[in-house]
Scaffold this active site. Structure first.
Site, PDB file in Angstrom:
ATOM      1  N   ASP A 214      46.917  40.549  40.095  1.00 25.14           N
ATOM      2  CA  ASP A 214      47.654  39.337  40.461  1.00 25.14           C
ATOM      3  C   ASP A 214      46.715  38.147  40.479  1.00 25.14           C
ATOM      4  O   ASP A 214      46.099  37.846  41.492  1.00 25.14           O
ATOM      5  CB  ASP A 214      48.293  39.542  41.838  1.00 25.14           C
ATOM      6  CG  ASP A 214      49.104  38.356  42.305  1.00 25.14           C
ATOM      7  OD1 ASP A 214      49.519  37.558  41.454  1.00 25.14           O
ATOM      8  OD2 ASP A 214      49.314  38.225  43.522  1.00 25.14           O
TER       9      ASP A 214
ATOM     10  N   GLU B 233      48.793  28.884  42.495  1.00 27.83           N
ATOM     11  CA  GLU B 233      50.065  29.554  42.777  1.00 27.83           C
ATOM     12  C   GLU B 233      50.034  30.241  44.130  1.00 27.83           C
ATOM     13  O   GLU B 233      51.021  30.215  44.874  1.00 27.83           O
ATOM     14  CB  GLU B 233      50.380  30.568  41.674  1.00 27.83           C
ATOM     15  CG  GLU B 233      51.783  31.149  41.731  1.00 27.83           C
ATOM     16  CD  GLU B 233      51.907  32.372  42.658  1.00 27.83           C
ATOM     17  OE1 GLU B 233      53.052  32.732  43.005  1.00 27.83           O
ATOM     18  OE2 GLU B 233      50.856  32.950  43.009  1.00 27.83           O
ATOM     19  N   GLU B 234      48.907  30.853  44.470  1.00 27.12           N
ATOM     20  CA  GLU B 234      48.842  31.643  45.690  1.00 27.12           C
ATOM     21  C   GLU B 234      48.915  30.788  46.952  1.00 27.12           C
ATOM     22  O   GLU B 234      49.247  31.295  48.028  1.00 27.12           O
ATOM     23  CB  GLU B 234      47.550  32.470  45.717  1.00 27.12           C
ATOM     24  CG  GLU B 234      47.444  33.525  44.630  1.00 27.12           C
ATOM     25  CD  GLU B 234      48.390  34.698  44.834  1.00 27.12           C
ATOM     26  OE1 GLU B 234      49.180  34.680  45.800  1.00 27.12           O
ATOM     27  OE2 GLU B 234      48.355  35.630  44.020  1.00 27.12           O
TER      28      GLU B 234
ATOM     29  N   ASP C 161      44.286  31.661  40.010  1.00 25.45           N
ATOM     30  CA  ASP C 161      43.809  31.633  41.393  1.00 25.45           C
ATOM     31  C   ASP C 161      44.187  32.921  42.097  1.00 25.45           C
ATOM     32  O   ASP C 161      45.091  33.646  41.665  1.00 25.45           O
ATOM     33  CB  ASP C 161      44.370  30.420  42.130  1.00 25.45           C
ATOM     34  CG  ASP C 161      45.880  30.487  42.305  1.00 25.45           C
ATOM     35  OD1 ASP C 161      46.573  30.670  41.283  1.00 25.45           O
ATOM     36  OD2 ASP C 161      46.378  30.369  43.439  1.00 25.45           O
TER      37      ASP C 161
END
Length: 442
Positions: free
Chosen positions: A117, A148-149, A90
């Site tokens: 990233d 995760e973000e 993500d």
């Protein structure tokens, strides 16, 4: 066998680049309000990329209430250890970058949202397996998460459900990078984070500053005084009970820091002690939001209520709940004029300190030196990765290695994000060599 692995990875780079471009084109933003279809499409693409690289059983793991994770594995040879490789597919929203999901190469960097990233982390794990034609000297498990973000990883919350599936002897988290392009680096500390909102109320309503100003308390002035009490005259964050930790490792050069941070000419740096200590093992409070009247069109009135959002970075070993308690206690103690104060916690993330004495950590240092031809340096990170403390708690016997391709020029989370393709190739080689070093050390 450094050179055969180097040659294998170099030969695989064109296909790896195509895979990364495919991932970049998918706007896999997992934040609320964004469509879920691209997120699942990125998960499917990740599964296919891992399967093509030689991983077995590549599949989606449905996370209740969240986005799917991707799992794949290669069973270990008899008696060999197993390593768990982590990345996330993500990404941050595009923001004001209209071509965020159109990959383009400039100056050796492949640019696009998520290029560094952390979609490059997925490609790094794929290249490491390809280097061995799907038959590495150790077992590999790969877990790639999809939110995760967002700061609300449901994989972290449900990790105990997957303890047997993910169990490993070492864990590699590919969500970091070298402190400088071309300089091999291991991240050894992560600061934790506490997010809080403080609200001050002093008056029932806004009143005229001429008729009532002076004795009538102004909520904004009270809030400013409270926030200023978070810092000493040098700019250090000071909270009673919250202490710095020592730092041993890279000495961050001031000139490099000023350039990367964009400090204006003639502006002094805040704080005391070494930059490395300030950035990686010391507390740091940032006022990231402020609700107060706008300057344009401001009325000539006292402010009845004001609030601020605070992001408090804490030393790696500091308990985040205790840190929030210390923050709230300090703000209440310095509030002037008995104003009403409400402080609420918006979220916490624990920091982490890597066990640098672990054999797997030593294996990672050797692998980096072989890949880059120079010794690795040690650095910390001012940010936090909440999943890492959770992994450490779930697998206390597994050493953790934190590295990746996110060098300072990668511009993660910003416009024009990009991964240096040569760095991706070198880090993929380092990861392949790490598998060899880990096997030899067992």
């Amino acid at each position: 066998m450094t050179e055969p692995l180097r040659a294998a990875i170099r030969a695989a780079m064109p296909a790896a680049r195509a895979d990364l471009e495919r991932l970049i084109r998918i706007p896999s933003v997992a934040f609320p309000g964004f469509p879920s279809e691209p997120v699942r499409a990125a998960a499917d693409a990740t599964r296919e990329i891992l399967a093509a690289a030689g991983y077995q059983g590549a599949r989606l793991i449905e996370i209740p209430g969240g986005q799917p994770a991707v799992y794949a594995e290669i069973p270990p040879p008899p008696g060999a250890p197993t390593v768990l490789l982590y990345a996330h597919y993500d990404v941050q929203p595009a923001g004001d970058w209209p071509e965020a999901f159109t990959p383009v190469e400039r100056d050796g960097r492949l640019r696009g949202r998520g290029a560094a990233d952390d979609k490059a982390g997925i490609i790094m794990h794929a290249l490491a397996a390809r280097a061995y034609d799907g038959r590495p000297p150790v077992g590999i498990k790969v877990i790639v998460e999809g939110e995760e973000e967002t700061g609300a990883s449901r994989l972290e919350a449900t990790l105990s459900d997957y303890r047997d599936l993910l169990r490993a002897d070492a864990i590699v988290v590919a969500d970091a990078g070298n402190w400088k392009l071309g300089v091999p680096t291991l991240t050894t500390t992560l600061r934790g984070v506490v997010k809080a909102v403080v609200e001050v109320r002093a008056l029932e309503k806004a009143v005229h500053s001429g008729l009532f100003g002076g004795p009538a308390p102004d909520a904004l002035i009270a809030l400013v005084k409270m926030l200023s009490a978070l810092y000493d005259d040098e700019g250090n964050t000071v909270l009673p009970g919250l202490a710095r930790e020592p730092w041993e490792g890279l000495d961050y050069p001031e000139e490099e820091f000023r350039r990367q941070a964009g400090v204006l000419p003639g502006v002094a740096l805040a704080g005391s002690g070494t930059l490395s200590e300030q950035l990686w093992t010391s507390p740091s409070a940032a006022i990231i939001g402020l609700d107060a009247p706008r300057v344009e069109g401001a009325g000539n009135a006292l402010v009845p209520a004001a609030r601020a959002a605070i992001a408090l970075r804490i030393p790696p070993r500091q308990d985040p709940q205790e840190a929030f308690h210390l923050l709230a206690q300090h703000l209440r103690a310095v509030a002037p004029w008995q104003v009403q104060v409400d402080i609420r916690c918006e979220g916490v993330g624990a920091g982490f300190a890597v066990d640098t004495a672990a054999p797997a950590f030593a294996a990672a240092r050797r692998a980096l030196e072989r890949a880059y031809g120079q010794p690795a340096v040690l650095m910390g990170s001012g940010g936090s990765i909440p999943l890492i403390p959770a992994l450490a708690a779930a697998f206390p016997g597994a050493a953790i290695v934190l590295w990746g391709v996110e060098d300072p020029e990668a511009g993660i989370h910003g416009p024009n994000e990009g991964v240096d393709l040569a760095e991706l190739e070198r880090m993929a080689l380092a990861e392949a060599l790490f598998l060899e070093e880990l096997a030899a050390a067992s």
